[in-house]
Design an enzyme around this catalytic site. Structure first.
Site, PDB file in Angstrom:
ATOM      1  N   ASP A 108       2.605  -4.292  -5.672  1.00  0.00           N
ATOM      2  CA  ASP A 108       2.877  -5.714  -5.790  1.00  0.00           C
ATOM      3  C   ASP A 108       1.711  -6.299  -6.571  1.00  0.00           C
ATOM      4  O   ASP A 108       0.573  -5.854  -6.407  1.00  0.00           O
ATOM      5  CB  ASP A 108       2.968  -6.350  -4.400  1.00  0.00           C
ATOM      6  CG  ASP A 108       3.290  -7.827  -4.473  1.00  0.00           C
ATOM      7  OD1 ASP A 108       3.883  -8.243  -5.469  1.00  0.00           O
ATOM      8  OD2 ASP A 108       2.915  -8.558  -3.542  1.00  0.00           O
ATOM      9  N   THR A 153       0.266  -9.569  -6.808  1.00  0.00           N
ATOM     10  CA  THR A 153      -0.678 -10.477  -6.152  1.00  0.00           C
ATOM     11  C   THR A 153      -1.413  -9.785  -5.018  1.00  0.00           C
ATOM     12  O   THR A 153      -0.799  -9.231  -4.107  1.00  0.00           O
ATOM     13  CB  THR A 153       0.061 -11.721  -5.611  1.00  0.00           C
ATOM     14  OG1 THR A 153       0.791 -12.315  -6.682  1.00  0.00           O
ATOM     15  CG2 THR A 153      -0.920 -12.724  -5.039  1.00  0.00           C
ATOM     16  N   ASP A 183       0.949  -6.386   0.622  1.00  0.00           N
ATOM     17  CA  ASP A 183       0.237  -7.127   1.659  1.00  0.00           C
ATOM     18  C   ASP A 183       1.050  -8.272   2.240  1.00  0.00           C
ATOM     19  O   ASP A 183       0.605  -8.929   3.183  1.00  0.00           O
ATOM     20  CB  ASP A 183      -1.087  -7.673   1.102  1.00  0.00           C
ATOM     21  CG  ASP A 183      -0.865  -8.713   0.004  1.00  0.00           C
ATOM     22  OD1 ASP A 183       0.263  -8.780  -0.529  1.00  0.00           O
ATOM     23  OD2 ASP A 183      -1.820  -9.442  -0.320  1.00  0.00           O
TER      24      ASP A 183
END
Length: 840
Positions: A305, A307, A535
Site C-alpha cells: 500500500d 501510504t 497498515d
C-alpha cells in the site's frame, strides 16, 4: 443486557464487585503453545519412545556403549525445547509492545484501560480498526464488523442496538458503544480456543515437506522393526539359547532401528526457525508465526500500500484551489465537514491542521461517513444543499476545462487530490466542484534502496492503493519503481483477462478493499507466492488473503492481528533482513535435511538386502557414532546457522531425491557387497600359523570409513558453491574424522581398528563414481553431460577392473597357502561376527 446506565457506565464500586466475583477479562487459555505443550510435543514422540525402549533393552543386556545414542536424543530434545521456549518468550515480550487499550465509561468519565481490566457489564467503545476483546452487545447503531474468524467469510456485518458482537471480530467501519456480556474464559473466542487446544497455525512449505517425510518414516518403521526382529532372531539361524548370540541379535536390532530414526531432522527445522525469530526480535520485528520466516523467503511478488509504506504516511496540505467567490465560506464548510469524521485518517488530520475549527454555525440534516469503498463523505446542510468531500474523480460528474488542467498538473506532480463538490437543493441540480485540496506525502528515504534490493533479488513489486493511479505512479517513480498503472474502473470483468492484467500491471489505483483481495488471489492463481504490506483497515482483506501478511506497528489492532510479521518501529528498511533470514532458513534446512536422511536410506537398503539373504546386521550403534558426529551432527549444527542468503528455487524433496536417495542406495549396496565379499574371499580373513583368523573389526573400520568418506563427499556436493565458511567446515570435519582413526583409545571404545590399511579407498571411489553417474543420469541440464558420462563410466569400469584383479590376486595367493580355505572361510567369518563383542 444489563440495565447499566449507557451514559455513566459502571461505578467504581460496581467495578470492584465484579472483580471480587472474578468477572475480569483474564484468560487462562493462551494462543499458541504453552511451555508445557512445547515440552510434551518435543518429548512425547514415537521416535523418542522407540529410542528409550531400545536403550532400556541394551541396559538390561549390559551393552552400555551401544546406549550412548540416548545422549544424542536427550541433547536434541533439550535443544529443541530450549529454542522453542526462547522464541515463545521473545514473541510474548514483543507482543506487549503492540498491545492496545480500550476506552471505557466509568462514573461518567471516559478512561483508557488495558483490555484485561475489562469487567462484566462494562460500557466501552468499539472503533474502526479495533479487535473486539470480549463478547458484547451493541448499545448504539452504526457499527460494521468482520466475523470471519467465526464464519470464515470476510463480510461486513452491520450491528444495531441489541445485536451480539463476538470476541475476536474486527471492527471494519463505524464506531459505537457496547456492553460487556462475557469476559475471560467465558468469551466465545476463549471457548473456541479451548476446543482446539491452541489456535492452529499455518505450516510452511518446508515444514509440510518434512512432516511428509517423517510420516513415511513413522509408517514404515513399525513393519521394518518387525522384519528386522524376525531376521535377527529367527531367519539368521542364531542359537538363542546362547547368551552371547542373543546379545548380538538384540544389538543388531537396536542399531538398525536407531539408524532409521532421523532425530536431527526435526531439531534442525525447529532450531533454525526459532533462532530466526529471536534474531528478528532484535530488529523490532514481531514474528507471530514461526513458519512466516520461511514463507517470506519464498515470496516472489510483494504488494504494497502506498501510504505509510513507501511514503511517510504524514499528509500535508500543499495548496487549496477555489472555484467559488466566497473562499471563506468554502473553507468553513470543509472545516465543519471534517469535524463530523470521527475516524480521522492521515488526510483528515492534514485538513484539520490546515483549516482549523469552523467558526460558522451550520445546521446538519444528514451525514454519511467516509468509507474505503466510496472514498468520500457527504453532509446535507439546511438551506445550503449537499457537500461531498472525497476523491476528485468520484465526487462530481463533470469538471470544467480549467479544473481538468489543474488536476492533470497536480497528478503529474504526485499530489493526492481531494475535491469538495456542492449540489444545491434545486431539482435536477448536479454536483459541481467548488474546491480542490492538494495534499502530498513524502516518500521514505530508504524506500528507493529497499525496492531496488527486492527487484535485484527477483521479487516483483506491485503497489495497490486507494489513490488515483497517476498520483501513485508519480510517487512510485520518485522511489525508482517504474511500471504501467491502471485504475479499478478499467479492470476487466472476465476472470482470465483479470488474471493476465494483474500480471502485467505494476500500479493499481482507486482500488477498494475487496478488489485488493482479488488482485492478491489472482496473483496466487498465477503461481506466485504473494506478500502484502499494509497498515490500514482497508488492507485487512488483502493481508488475510496473502501468503505472508506484514503490518506496520503504527497500524490499527485489527491489521496487526491478521499479520504474520509486525514491524514494531515502522522500519521499512528491515524487510531485506527478514527476507535474508528466511532464505537462510530454507537454504540451510534444505542442505542438511539430505545429510540427516542419508543414514535412514542406506540403513533401509542394507536391511532389505540382509533380510533377503538372511544375514545379521553387521554394525553396532557405537560403530556409527564417530561417523555420525563428524559427517552429520556437527556440520549440520554449523551449516544451519550459516548466512546463506541466495534465492533457492529447489524443492526440498527434489533436493533429497537428487542427493540423499542415490547416495543412500549406493552406500547400502556397498556395505552389503563388502559383507558378502568377506564370505567369498579372504579380504578380512588371514591364514596364520595353520589357522584362519577373521578380523571383523577391520571390516567394521572399513565400512565406517567408506560411509564417512562418502558422506563427506556428499557434504561437499551440498555445499557447492563453496564459501570460505563451508570450506572450513568440510576441511575441519574431514581432518577430525580421519584423525580420530589414529587414536587407539578412541577406536577401541568405538569397536573399530586404528587406520592401518587403505583398502577402504577402492570401495569409497567406486561409491563416489556410482553417485556421480546417477546424478548425471538424473540431471538432464548438466553442461557437457555426454563427456562427463563417458569419463565417469570409464573411471567406474577402470576401478571395477582394478578391484577385481586385486581380489583375484589375493584369492590366488591364499589358495596357494591353503587350498581348503574356501570350505572354512564362511564358518570362520560367521563366527567372527558372533564373537565381535569379545574380539580384542
Amino acid at each position: 443486557m444489563n440495565q447499566t446506565n449507557i451514559k455513566t457506565g459502571l461505578t467504581e464500586k460496581e467495578v470492584e464487585t465484579q472483580k471480587k466475583l472474578g468477572h475480569v477479562n483474564i484468560t487462562t487459555t493462551k494462543a499458541g503453545n504453552s511451555t508445557r505443550d512445547i515440552i510434551i510435543k518435543n518429548t512425547m514422540t514415537l521416535f523418542n519412545l522407540l529410542n528409550v525402549i531400545l536403550a532400556l533393552v541394551l541396559l538390561v543386556i549390559g551393552s552400555y556403549k551401544n546406549m550412548l545414542f540416548i545422549f544424542s536424543i536427550i541433547s536434541n530434545t533439550g535443544i529443541g525445547i530450549y529454542q522453542e521456549i526462547k522464541a515463545k518468550r521473545t514473541i510474548e515480550k514483543l507482543s506487549l509492545l503492540k498491545e492496545s487499550h480500550v476506552e471505557v465509561i466509568r462514573d461518567g468519565k471516559n478512561i483508557e484501560i488495558a483490555k484485561e481490566a475489562l469487567v462484566l457489564n462494562d460500557l466501552f467503545y468499539l472503533k474502526k480498526g479495533g479487535q473486539v476483546p470480549v463478547d458484547a452487545v451493541a448499545v448504539e447503531n452504526g457499527l460494521y464488523v468482520d466475523e470471519s474468524m467465526i464464519t470464515g467469510e470476510s463480510d461486513f456485518i452491520e450491528k444495531s442496538i441489541g445485536d451480539f458482537i463476538y470476541s475476536g471480530s474486527l471492527v471494519m467501519q463505524g464506531s459505537a458503544k457496547a456492553q460487556v456480556q462475557a469476559v475471560g474464559d467465558q468469551t466465545f473466542m476463549s471457548q473456541l480456543m479451548k476446543e482446539a487446544t491452541t489456535l492452529k497455525k499455518s505450516r510452511s512449505k518446508i515444514q509440510q515437506q518434512i512432516d511428509k517425510i517423517l510420516k513415511i518414516i513413522v509408517i514404515g518403521i513399525v513393519p521394518i522393526t518387525i522384519i528386522v526382529v524376525l531376521n535377527q532372531f529367527f531367519f539368521s539361524h542364531l542359537n538363542l539359547a546362547v547368551s552371547g548370540q542373543r546379545e548380538v541379535a538384540i544389538i543388531g536390532v537396536a542399531a538398525t532401528i536407531t539408524s532409521l530414526i532421523p532425530e536431527g531432522l526435526v531439531l534442525l527445522t525447529s532450531v533454525a526457525l526459532a533462532v530466526g525469530v529471536v534474531k528478528l526480535s532484535k530488529m523490532n520485528v514481531l514474528t507471530q508465526e514461526l513458519s512466516a520466516i520461511e514463507t517470506l523467503a519464498r515470496v516472489d511478488v510483494l504488494c504494497l500500500d502506498k501510504t505509510g509504506t513507501i511514503t511517510e504516511g504524514k499528509m500535508n496540505v500543499e495548496n487549496v484551489l477555489y472555484y467559488s467567490e466566497d473562499h471563506q465560506k468554502i473553507a468553513e464548510v470543509i472545516s465543519y465537514l471534517i469535524t463530523q469524521d470521527e475516524e480521522q485518517n492521515s488526510s483528515m488530520v492534514a485538513l484539520k491542521q490546515y483549516f482549523g475549527n469552523s467558526h460558522r454555525t451550520f445546521e446538519l440534516l444528514d451525514y454519511t461517513p467516509f468509507t474505503s469503498e466510496t472514498k468520500k463523505q457527504t453532509m446535507r446542510l439546511k438551506n445550503e444543499g449537499t457537500f461531498t468531500l472525497g476523491a476528485f474523480d468520484l465526487v462530481a460528474n463533470t469538471c470544467s476545462p480549467q479544473q481538468e488542467k489543474e488536476i492533470q498538473n497536480a497528478l503529474n506532480q504526485g499530489y493526492r487530490i481531494l475535491a469538495l463538490a456542492h449540489k444545491s437543493e434545486q431539482e435536477h441540480a448536479q454536483n459541481r466542484i467548488v474546491s480542490l485540496v492538494l495534499l502530498k506525502d513524502q516518500p521514505k528515504k530508504e524506500a528507493k534502496r529497499i525496492l531496488k534490493y527486492f527487484a535485484d533479488q527477483g521479487t516483483e513489486i506491485k503497489i495497490i492503493s486507494g489513490d488515483h493511479p497517476k498520483t501513485v505512479s508519480n510517487i512510485a517513480g520518485d522511489v525508482g519503481l517504474v511500471g504501467d498503472y491502471i485504475s479499478q474502473s478499467d479492470f476487466p470483468d472476465d476472470v482470465v483477462t483479470f488474471q493476465k492484467m494483474v500480471e502485467e500491471k505494476t500500479i493499481f489505483g482507486r482500488v477498494t478493499p475487496e478488489r485488493k483481495r482479488d488482485i492478491i488471489a489472482s496473483l496466487q492463481k498465477n503461481g506466485h507466492t504473494v506478500g502484502m504490506i499494509g497498515d490500514g483497515i482497508n488492507d485487512i482483506l488483502a493481508l488475510k488473503k496473502s501468503d505472508c501478511p506484514i503490518a506496520l506497528g503504527s497500524g490499527n489492532e485489527a491489521t496487526k492481528s491478521v499479520a504474520q510479521f509486525v514491524l514494531l518501529k515502522n522500519d521499512f528498511s528491515v524487510l531485506p533482513d527478514i527476507l535474508k533470514e528466511g532464505r537462510k532458513v530454507i537454504n540451510n534446512i534444505t542442505r542438511v535435511a539430505s545429510m540427516n536422511l542419508l543414514r535412514v536410506i542406506y540403513t533401509f537398503v542394507l536391511t532389505v538386502l540382509l533380510v533377503l539373504t538372511q544375514h545379521l546386521f553387521p554394525l553396532e550403534s557405537i560403530n556409527l557414532m564417530l561417523m555420525g558426529i563428524f559427517t552429520v551432527g556437527v556440520p549440520s549444527a554449523l551449516l544451519v546457522l550459516e548466512k546463506d542468503e541466495k534465492r533457492n528455487e529447489e524443492d526440498i524433496l527434489k533436493k533429497i531425491m537428487k542427493n540423499a536417495v542415490p547416495t543412500g542406495i549406493v552406500i547400502g549396496i556397498c556395505i552389503f557387497a563388502m559383507l558378502i565379499l568377506a564370505y567369498k574371499f579372504p579380504i578380512y580373513t588371514v591364514f596364520n600359523e595353520g589357522q584362519f583368523v577373521a578380523h571383523y573389526k577391520d571390516y567394521v573400520s572399513d565400512v565406517t570409513l567408506v560411509i564417512g568418506s562418502v558422506q563427506l563427499f556428499t557434504l561437499y556436493l551440498l555445499c557447492r558453491p563453496l564459501t570460505r565458511f563451508r570450506a572450513m567446515v568440510i576441511t575441519g570435519m574431514t581432518a577430525l574424522f580421519y584423525g580420530t582413526y589414529f587414536i587407539p583409545p578412541v577406536t577401541s571404545f568405538l569397536g573399530i581398528e586404528p587406520l592401518k590399511s587403505f583398502r577402504f579407498i577402492i570401495p569409497t571411489v567406486l561409491c563416489i563414481l556410482a553417485i556421480l553417474l546417477v546424478r548425471l543420469l538424473m540431471d538432464q541440464k548438466q553442461k557437457n553431460q555426454k563427456v562427463k558420462l563417458i569419463l565417469v563410466v570409464a573411471s567406474l569400469a577402470l576401478f571395477l577392473s582394478f578391484s577385481y584383479v586385486k581380489v583375484k590376486q589375493y584369492h590366488t595367493k591364499v589358495m596357494t597357502e591353503n587350498v581348503q580355505y574356501k570350505q572354512i572361510l564362511i564358518e570362520t567369518w560367521d563366527q567372527a561376527q558372533l564373537n565381535k563383542a569379545q574380539e580384542k
